[in-house]
Design an enzyme around this catalytic site. Structure first.
Site, PDB file in Angstrom:
ATOM      1  N   ASP A  21       1.212  -4.434  45.055  1.00 34.40           N
ATOM      2  CA  ASP A  21       1.102  -3.025  44.737  1.00 34.40           C
ATOM      3  C   ASP A  21       1.025  -2.299  46.069  1.00 34.40           C
ATOM      4  OD1 ASP A  21       1.008  -1.232  42.422  1.00 34.40           O
ATOM      5  OD2 ASP A  21      -0.791  -0.477  43.400  1.00 34.40           O
ATOM      6  N   GLY A  39      12.231   4.667  48.122  1.00 36.54           N
ATOM      7  CA  GLY A  39      10.979   5.403  47.909  1.00 36.54           C
ATOM      8  C   GLY A  39      10.742   6.489  48.953  1.00 36.54           C
ATOM      9  N   TYR A  40       9.583   6.396  49.618  1.00 32.88           N
ATOM     10  CA  TYR A  40       9.174   7.431  50.571  1.00 32.88           C
ATOM     11  C   TYR A  40       9.643   7.147  52.009  1.00 32.88           C
ATOM     12  CZ  TYR A  40       6.211   8.714  46.629  1.00 32.88           C
ATOM     13  OH  TYR A  40       5.765   9.072  45.383  1.00 32.88           O
ATOM     14  N   HIS A  54       4.058  -2.669  56.151  1.00 36.00           N
ATOM     15  CA  HIS A  54       2.904  -3.052  55.329  1.00 36.00           C
ATOM     16  C   HIS A  54       3.218  -4.291  54.492  1.00 36.00           C
ATOM     17  CE1 HIS A  54       5.724  -0.505  53.346  1.00 36.00           C
ATOM     18  NE2 HIS A  54       5.115  -0.502  52.180  1.00 36.00           N
TER      19      HIS A  54
HETATM   20  P1  ITT Z   1       6.651  -2.984  40.713  1.00 39.69           P
HETATM   21  O1  ITT Z   1       5.341  -2.367  40.254  1.00 39.69           O
HETATM   22  O2  ITT Z   1       7.457  -3.497  39.571  1.00 39.69           O
HETATM   23  O3  ITT Z   1       6.466  -3.979  41.807  1.00 39.69           O
HETATM   24  P2  ITT Z   1       7.156  -0.343  41.793  1.00 39.69           P
HETATM   25  O4  ITT Z   1       8.295   0.262  42.545  1.00 39.69           O
HETATM   26  O5  ITT Z   1       6.630   0.422  40.610  1.00 39.69           O
HETATM   27  O6  ITT Z   1       7.569  -1.818  41.361  1.00 39.69           O
HETATM   28  P3  ITT Z   1       4.539  -0.093  42.955  1.00 39.69           P
HETATM   29  O7  ITT Z   1       3.877   0.046  41.637  1.00 39.69           O
HETATM   30  O8  ITT Z   1       3.911  -0.969  43.993  1.00 39.69           O
HETATM   31  O9  ITT Z   1       6.016  -0.640  42.827  1.00 39.69           O
HETATM   32  O10 ITT Z   1       4.761   1.370  43.504  1.00 39.69           O
HETATM   33  C1  ITT Z   1       4.891   1.565  44.828  1.00 39.69           C
HETATM   34  C2  ITT Z   1       5.686   2.814  45.102  1.00 39.69           C
HETATM   35  O11 ITT Z   1       5.306   3.205  46.430  1.00 39.69           O
HETATM   36  C3  ITT Z   1       7.157   2.513  45.137  1.00 39.69           C
HETATM   37  O12 ITT Z   1       7.808   2.866  43.935  1.00 39.69           O
HETATM   38  C4  ITT Z   1       7.634   3.373  46.291  1.00 39.69           C
HETATM   39  O13 ITT Z   1       7.911   4.641  45.842  1.00 39.69           O
HETATM   40  C5  ITT Z   1       6.424   3.449  47.199  1.00 39.69           C
HETATM   41  N1  ITT Z   1       6.577   2.430  48.251  1.00 39.69           N
HETATM   42  C6  ITT Z   1       5.952   1.233  48.356  1.00 39.69           C
HETATM   43  N2  ITT Z   1       6.402   0.550  49.419  1.00 39.69           N
HETATM   44  C7  ITT Z   1       7.339   1.324  49.980  1.00 39.69           C
HETATM   45  C8  ITT Z   1       8.181   1.172  51.083  1.00 39.69           C
HETATM   46  O14 ITT Z   1       8.199   0.049  51.808  1.00 39.69           O
HETATM   47  N3  ITT Z   1       9.016   2.168  51.370  1.00 39.69           N
HETATM   48  C9  ITT Z   1       9.048   3.287  50.642  1.00 39.69           C
HETATM   49  N4  ITT Z   1       8.303   3.510  49.579  1.00 39.69           N
HETATM   50  C10 ITT Z   1       7.448   2.543  49.238  1.00 39.69           C
END
Ligand code: ITT
Length: 210
Positions: free
Chosen positions: A73, A158-159, A185
């Site tokens: 997460d 993502g971000y 991370h």
């Molecule tokens: P799973 O739960 O199925 O693993 P998810 O995308 O929903 O997939 P998370 O619940 O961990 O994953 O949500 C993390 C969010 O944070 C993810 O959707 C991205 O928007 C952001 N995030 C996490 N790591 C990132 C990264 O390396 N680069 C950019 N955004 C990131």
């Protein structure tokens, strides 16, 4: 010796790509939910911390396979926004909005903060290992940076377009995956998780026997 097969329980193919790349020349093989035909399953991430949610995902999916399971997460923590989007990173501002639009809204919210030192942020990742419904261990990784003044770069997900990493003078979305995978991370959390996994006899024994 055959590789130790591990299921990476995530619906996010970008995460799969990053972690598969991490173990490219390693004794570990990362399988996805699709590979095991488990991608029809889902679990509610209702924890209050990254660790809670990583445990929920790893534990849940490890009840559906005999393989060891890892889940992470992760999210972006912005100091000026009181830690938002944080554990709600995936759902922040609604699930239908694109991440490009979420990034633009964050920039708008921060438009009065003209000094880079007021724009500090970090990506956090907690990765957990589970087997047969039980959590074995969790590791955390963080990377510090700043929220950029504009979206920059097309790589990553993502971000990434608004996360500025000052040491390389670029956002994560401008960075080739090989570079992101040396500092991110996710890299830090998974590197220490894999190091511990290789020391676990009950997992590695299966590799030498298979
Ligand atoms: P799973 O739960 O199925 O693993 P998810 O995308 O929903 O997939 P998370 O619940 O961990 O994953 O949500 C993390 C969010 O944070 C993810 O959707 C991205 O928007 C952001 N995030 C996490 N790591 C990132 C990264 O390396 N680069 C950019 N955004 C990131």
């Amino acid at each position: 010796m055959s590789k130790l097969k591990i299921l990476f329980a995530t619906g996010n193919q970008n995460k799969v790509k990053e972690v598969q790349k991490l173990v490219e020349n390693d004794e570990i093989e990362i399988l996805s939910l699709k590979d095991l035909k488990l991608d029809n399953l889902d679990v509610e991430e209702n924890g209050k911390t990254f660790e809670d949610n990583a445990k929920i995902k790893a534990e849940f999916f490890s009840k559906h396979t005999d393989l060891p399971v890892i889940a992470d997460d992760s999210g972006l923590v912005i100091d000026a926004l009181n830690g938002e989007p944080g554990v709600y990173s995936a759902r922040y501002l609604g699930e239908t909005l694109s991440f490009k639009d979420k990034c633009k809204i964050i920039l708008e919210k921060m438009k009065e903060l003209k000094s880079i030192k007021d724009r500090s942020a970090r990506f956090v990742c907690v990765a957990c290992l589970a087997k047969n419904g039980k959590i074995i261990l969790c590791k955390e990784g963080r990377v510090e940076g700043y929220i950029s003044f504009e979206l920059r770069g097309e790589k990553g997900f993502g971000y990434d377009p608004i996360f500025f990493y000052p040491q390389l003078n670029m956002t994560f979305a401008e960075m080739p995956l090989e570079e992101k995978n040396k500092i991110s991370h996710r890299f830090k959390a998974f590197k220490s998780l894999f190091e511990e996994i290789k020391k676990l006899p009950e997992l590695t024994r299966e590799v030498s026997n298979s």
